[in-house]
Each structure stands twice: as C-alpha cells, then as structure tokens.
Design a protein around this motif. Structure first.
Motif, PDB file in Angstrom:
ATOM      1  N   ILE A 137       0.294 -10.350  -8.481  1.00 17.55           N
ATOM      2  CA  ILE A 137       0.131  -9.128  -7.708  1.00 17.55           C
ATOM      3  C   ILE A 137      -1.049  -9.271  -6.761  1.00 17.55           C
ATOM      4  O   ILE A 137      -1.824 -10.224  -6.863  1.00 17.55           O
ATOM      5  CB  ILE A 137      -0.043  -7.913  -8.642  1.00 17.55           C
ATOM      6  N   PRO A 138      -1.220  -8.322  -5.809  1.00 19.98           N
ATOM      7  CA  PRO A 138      -2.302  -8.447  -4.833  1.00 19.98           C
ATOM      8  C   PRO A 138      -3.673  -8.547  -5.496  1.00 19.98           C
ATOM      9  O   PRO A 138      -3.899  -7.988  -6.575  1.00 19.98           O
ATOM     10  CB  PRO A 138      -2.179  -7.160  -4.013  1.00 19.98           C
TER      11      PRO A 138
ATOM     12  N   THR B 286      -7.768  -8.127  -6.232  1.00 20.69           N
ATOM     13  CA  THR B 286      -8.747  -7.040  -6.228  1.00 20.69           C
ATOM     14  C   THR B 286     -10.099  -7.623  -5.828  1.00 20.69           C
ATOM     15  O   THR B 286     -10.527  -8.647  -6.367  1.00 20.69           O
ATOM     16  CB  THR B 286      -8.846  -6.384  -7.617  1.00 20.69           C
TER      17      THR B 286
ATOM     18  N   HIS C   3      -5.970 -18.652  -3.203  1.00 23.59           N
ATOM     19  CA  HIS C   3      -5.374 -17.410  -3.691  1.00 23.59           C
ATOM     20  C   HIS C   3      -6.137 -16.947  -4.925  1.00 23.59           C
ATOM     21  O   HIS C   3      -5.913 -17.419  -6.032  1.00 23.59           O
ATOM     22  CB  HIS C   3      -3.901 -17.595  -4.033  1.00 23.59           C
TER      23      HIS C   3
ATOM     24  N   PRO D 144      -6.660 -10.402   2.116  1.00 23.62           N
ATOM     25  CA  PRO D 144      -5.247 -10.066   2.358  1.00 23.62           C
ATOM     26  C   PRO D 144      -5.046  -8.562   2.536  1.00 23.62           C
ATOM     27  O   PRO D 144      -5.701  -7.759   1.868  1.00 23.62           O
ATOM     28  CB  PRO D 144      -4.552 -10.571   1.088  1.00 23.62           C
ATOM     29  N   ALA D 145      -4.138  -8.191   3.425  1.00 24.44           N
ATOM     30  CA  ALA D 145      -3.920  -6.776   3.735  1.00 24.44           C
ATOM     31  C   ALA D 145      -3.484  -5.984   2.510  1.00 24.44           C
ATOM     32  O   ALA D 145      -3.752  -4.786   2.407  1.00 24.44           O
ATOM     33  CB  ALA D 145      -2.873  -6.653   4.839  1.00 24.44           C
ATOM     34  N   ALA D 146      -2.809  -6.633   1.570  1.00 22.72           N
ATOM     35  CA  ALA D 146      -2.316  -5.934   0.385  1.00 22.72           C
ATOM     36  C   ALA D 146      -3.364  -5.792  -0.715  1.00 22.72           C
ATOM     37  O   ALA D 146      -3.106  -5.168  -1.740  1.00 22.72           O
ATOM     38  CB  ALA D 146      -1.103  -6.671  -0.179  1.00 22.72           C
ATOM     39  N   ALA D 147      -4.541  -6.359  -0.508  1.00 17.27           N
ATOM     40  CA  ALA D 147      -5.564  -6.360  -1.555  1.00 17.27           C
ATOM     41  C   ALA D 147      -6.074  -4.960  -1.858  1.00 17.27           C
ATOM     42  O   ALA D 147      -6.065  -4.071  -0.993  1.00 17.27           O
ATOM     43  CB  ALA D 147      -6.729  -7.252  -1.145  1.00 17.27           C
ATOM     44  N   HIS D 148      -6.518  -4.770  -3.076  1.00 20.78           N
ATOM     45  CA  HIS D 148      -7.266  -3.577  -3.450  1.00 20.78           C
ATOM     46  C   HIS D 148      -8.747  -3.880  -3.298  1.00 20.78           C
ATOM     47  O   HIS D 148      -9.208  -4.962  -3.688  1.00 20.78           O
ATOM     48  CB  HIS D 148      -6.960  -3.181  -4.893  1.00 20.78           C
TER      49      HIS D 148
ATOM     50  N   GLY E 266      -6.535   0.927  -1.482  1.00 26.24           N
ATOM     51  CA  GLY E 266      -5.351   0.085  -1.636  1.00 26.24           C
ATOM     52  C   GLY E 266      -4.125   0.802  -1.139  1.00 26.24           C
ATOM     53  O   GLY E 266      -4.061   2.037  -1.143  1.00 26.24           O
ATOM     54  N   ASN E 267      -3.123   0.044  -0.724  1.00 27.31           N
ATOM     55  CA  ASN E 267      -1.939   0.638  -0.095  1.00 27.31           C
ATOM     56  C   ASN E 267      -1.163   1.562  -1.020  1.00 27.31           C
ATOM     57  O   ASN E 267      -0.535   2.517  -0.581  1.00 27.31           O
ATOM     58  CB  ASN E 267      -1.011  -0.470   0.421  1.00 27.31           C
ATOM     59  N   ARG E 268      -1.185   1.286  -2.322  1.00 25.04           N
ATOM     60  CA  ARG E 268      -0.372   2.095  -3.232  1.00 25.04           C
ATOM     61  C   ARG E 268      -1.142   3.280  -3.810  1.00 25.04           C
ATOM     62  O   ARG E 268      -0.607   4.006  -4.643  1.00 25.04           O
ATOM     63  CB  ARG E 268       0.177   1.230  -4.359  1.00 25.04           C
TER      64      ARG E 268
END
Length: 263
Positions: free
Chosen positions: A4-5, A7, A146, A190-194, A224-226
């Motif tokens: 997963i993204p 943190t 990563h 990364p853009a999806a990171a928290h 974060g996005n979510r």
C-alpha cells in the motif's frame, strides 16, 4: 509484504501550534486543507525531546518505556515500535535526521536507510541550514527506493527556540524555513503517500519541559487521498501517532501501545 502507499512522518522539533498562524507556512497550510488535523494534541511528561519522540515511536509514555531525559534508557521495553513493526511485515524503512540521540528509536536492523547529520544544534551553520541539508539528502533517496515508512526529523526550530526564544523573530523565520524544506521534500514523495506532520513538544521563553500549555500542546496533521479533511475533535495525544501510522499501512498495532488510530 506491504503493497500500500507509503507513510511519511515529518517531525518539526519544538513546533508550537500557534506559530503556524503567525509564520508564513504555505506548504503546511496547503496540507491543512486536505488533512485531518488538530492544533490541540497533547505530548507526554516530561515535555523533553527524547522522551517525547521515544513515546511517539514506541506508543507508550516515558514512565513505561523508561527514557525520561535526553539519554536513552529503554532497555527493558520489549514491544516493537512503529519502525520495527513495519520491518517485521516486510516493509522498507528510512530515517533522516539531524540529532544523533534519535539513533535508538528503532531496534538494530529495522532501518534500511538511516542518515544522521548531527548538526541541528551547531553554532557554525546559518539558521535552518541543518534542516535544509537533511532534506537535500533525503529527497533523492525517496523516489529511488520504495519505502513503506519514512521518518524525517527537522531539529533546527527547537535549537532556535532555546537560543532566541519561542515565538521570536528568529523562531518564526526558522519555522518558515522548515515549511520550505517540507515543500521540497514532498516533491519527492509519491502522490498516493500519507503524510503526517507533528511535533514532540512546544516551548516558552527559552525552554520547555514543564506542563504549561505552551510546552505540552503540539500540532498533528494527517494528510492522504483517502482521508476526509476536517478537524480532530476528540482528545489527541502523541501516543496516537504510531497507531495511526500502523493503520494507514494496514497493520495492527501491538497490544502494548496505549494510543489509538485517528483514521
């Protein structure tokens, strides 16, 4: 193996929440618009750097983990901290910091990359220069590997607070520099990171360590996005940071941790 993204935990040492409404901090302000956050999080007693940061990573207060001053003394504590937990589940971890006393916040072998410059307290560097150098080193590593958990510590603000005073002109200038550093760092994330931005303690006059609100109150920003943006209204502690990071990574917090996930 975690898939997963990542943190990213960015800790600005000695950051008082009220300074964010005075200083020019466009990066942090932009994050606030898409984050869950509070300016009323409470740190632990004593409100001293190493006990506070140890509590953030181990999820328990100083009276349990044993580090009560700026020297490591947590040898009897066996539960994993957040870095150890991520590593146990196959994640890659990294830490970039400029205060060498933080070397023990994870167990040997838990960090894939650990880089310390150890000059946040230097009298030979311009205000904020040490933080700039930490970010200059960290930024190329992040996109090239990563990582699931990344810790970046910026220690200059605390140093300036001790030398020039909390909320002084120099303090606010150093906070603005930290905001610029965070902005540069986030360009490599990364853009999806928290992203979690926090502090270990505040300060007053030229010191901290007491139980006055200026020392005990810190900001906590989780982006974060979510996540649905908004203010955290329940009581929040720095002990909640490790469980929150674990939750964002899809991990179950160890039963010994005393905080709660905020997401």
């Amino acid at each position: 193996m975690l898939t997963i993204p990542p943190t990213v935990l960015i800790l600005v040492d000695g950051l008082r929440p009220d300074a964010l409404s005075v200083a020019d901090v466009p990066t942090i302000n932009k994050l606030l618009q898409r984050s869950v956050h509070t300016f009323q999080a409470r740190t632990v007693v004593p409100s001293v750097t190493l006990p506070c940061i140890t509590s953030i990573f181990l999820g328990v207060p100083p009276e349990i983990h044993g580090t009560v001053g700026n020297y490591w003394n947590s040898g009897d504590w066996q539960a994993p901290g957040i870095i150890d937990l991520v590593k146990q589940f196959g994640g890659k971890t990294a830490a970039f910091y400029n205060w060498e006393q933080l070397r023990d916040i994870s167990r040997p072998g838990s960090l894939d990359i650990s880089i310390c410059l150890n000059h946040a307290e230097s009298h030979d560097l311009p205000l904020g220069e040490s933080d700039k150098q930490v970010v200059e080193i960290a930024s190329p590593f992040i996109p090239s590997s990563h990582f699931e958990f990344i810790f970046v510590y910026l220690g200059c603000l605390d140093t300036v607070g001790h030398r020039h005073g909390w909320m002084s002109t120099e303090y606010l200038q150093t906070l603005e520099n930290a905001d610029l550093c965070i902005g540069k760092l986030l360009k490599s994330v990364p853009a999806a990171a928290h992203v979690i931005i926090a502090s270990d303690h505040g300060g007053h006059d030229h010191a901290h360590g007491s139980e006055v609100p200026e020392d005990m109150t810190v900001p906590l920003i989780i982006s974060g996005n979510r996540l649905k943006p908004g203010q955290l209204v329940s009581p929040v502690s720095v002990l909640d940071i490790a469980p929150t990071a674990a939750s964002l990574l899809g991990l179950k917090a160890p039963k010994e941790w005393m905080g709660k996930s905020l997401v």
